[in-house]
Design an enzyme around this catalytic site. Structure first.
Site, short mmCIF file in Angstrom:
data_model
loop_
_atom_site.label_atom_id
_atom_site.label_comp_id
_atom_site.label_asym_id
_atom_site.label_seq_id
_atom_site.Cartn_x
_atom_site.Cartn_y
_atom_site.Cartn_z
N ASP A 121 53.37 24.06 -10.43
CA ASP A 121 51.95 23.73 -9.70
C ASP A 121 50.84 23.12 -10.19
O ASP A 121 50.93 22.83 -11.43
CB ASP A 121 51.64 25.32 -9.27
N ASP A 123 46.91 23.25 -9.25
CA ASP A 123 45.55 23.69 -9.27
C ASP A 123 45.65 25.30 -9.97
O ASP A 123 46.69 25.94 -9.48
CB ASP A 123 45.12 23.86 -7.92
#
Length: 319
Positions: A121, A123
């Site tokens: 991922d 963020d």
């Protein structure tokens, strides 16, 4: 970190960054060129939000694998291994592999198992999105928040506004220097991913929207150049366009592990048979502390990139 874990210096290498099909772009006075291994599919499908980069062949060398706790033992909830030993430590008795309690396993490259496919991922895992967003919200809307207030990763619930209003504010944020210049890498991510790239095929799987695709690519090129083979955008919470579930993207990659901070995505992917390292940087993410997700056998909580590296290397060493 690399020296502490005993990585062989030969494991450091570089690869060309995946390139975007538009030809080129500019960031300040710096030119960033992009090319593609595969074409964009304007009508959607697996290639619609997918970028590729060819992996360069690496010279023959020796690979060193550190000796952290085995992920398989930890996932079973066992503090004691099947052989009666403590799962939190490993005493190497088989000297044929060149290992010892203070020295990692080393073996020639051709003896390495197939690389582990790992989805990462963006963020709160690679960069501090919420911290930068809070600065924007404070200055633009005089609404002051800290990361500790985000008990869920749904901004409208924290800001006491409608979901549509929250989405509008976030898209305003995308147009400002708070987003374009204010997001910094999570400590330890760059070095850990550099080490892991020797043993893992790394790809980005982000829920970010298509509207910030160009800037996201430039940010990854700046901070994590050459480390990711593919970059996928889920286009979640977008004002327009079609979104893709993270579990679907991970399956298309044949990813065995997802590193993500969001319990909802963790549960979704774990139920699809994908191991998840639920990232909670130094125990500072309230939204990641969901008891039900800890109980899923394929979800393991980690609090920094050192633990991510240890868990993935233990999985590789035990495969």
């Amino acid at each position: 970190m690399a020296h502490l874990l005993g990585y062989d210096p030969c494991s450091r290498f570089s690869r060309a960054f995946p390139h975007y099909p538009s030809g080129s772009s500019y960031e300040g006075n710096r030119h960033v060129g992009f090319t593609l291994k595969a074409c964009f599919d304007a009508n959607g499908g697996d290639n619609a939000n997918r970028l590729f980069v060819k992996e360069k062949k690496k010279p023959f060398g020796f690979t060193c694998v550190p000796l952290p706790p085995l992920l398989g033992d930890l996932e079973k909830g066992n503090s004691v291994r099947d052989d009666g030993r403590d799962a939190s430590r490993i005493d190497v008795e088989d000297k044929s592999l060149g290992g010892s309690p203070t020295k990692p396993f080393c073996f020639p490259d051709q003896q390495l198992p197939q690389k582990l496919v790992v989805a990462v991922d963006v963020d709160e895992v690679l960069g501090n999105f919420v911290s930068a967003l809070n600065e924007f919200i404070a200055d633009r809307y005089s609404s002051h928040h800290s990361v500790s207030e985000y008990h869920v990763y749904e901004f409208f619930k924290i800001w006491n506004c409608s979901r549509d209003e929250a989405n509008t504010r976030v898209h305003e944020f995308f147009e400002t220097p708070y987003f374009k210049l204010g997001i910094q890498p999570i400590p330890g991510a760059q070095m850990a991913l550099q080490n892991l790239s020797r043993f893992c095929n790394l790809s980005v799987v982000t829920s970010r929207q298509n509207v910030i695709k160009d800037h996201t690519l430039e940010w990854i090129e700046k901070h994590f150049s050459g480390l990711f083979q593919e970059i996928h955008f889920g286009n979640h919470f977008a004002l327009d366009g079609v979104s893709r579930p993270k579990s679907e993207i991970c399956r298309s990659l044949n990813a065995k592990v997802l590193i993500d901070d969001n319990p909802r995505y963790a549960t979704e992917c774990a139920e699809a048979g994908i191991r998840v390292l639920l990232f909670d940087y130094e125990n500072s993410y309230p939204w990641s502390k969901t008891e039900s997700d800890y109980q899923h056998p394929l979800v393991t909580r980690v609090i920094n990139w050192e633990e991510v590296e240890q868990q993935l290397m233990s999985l590789i060493a035990s495969s």
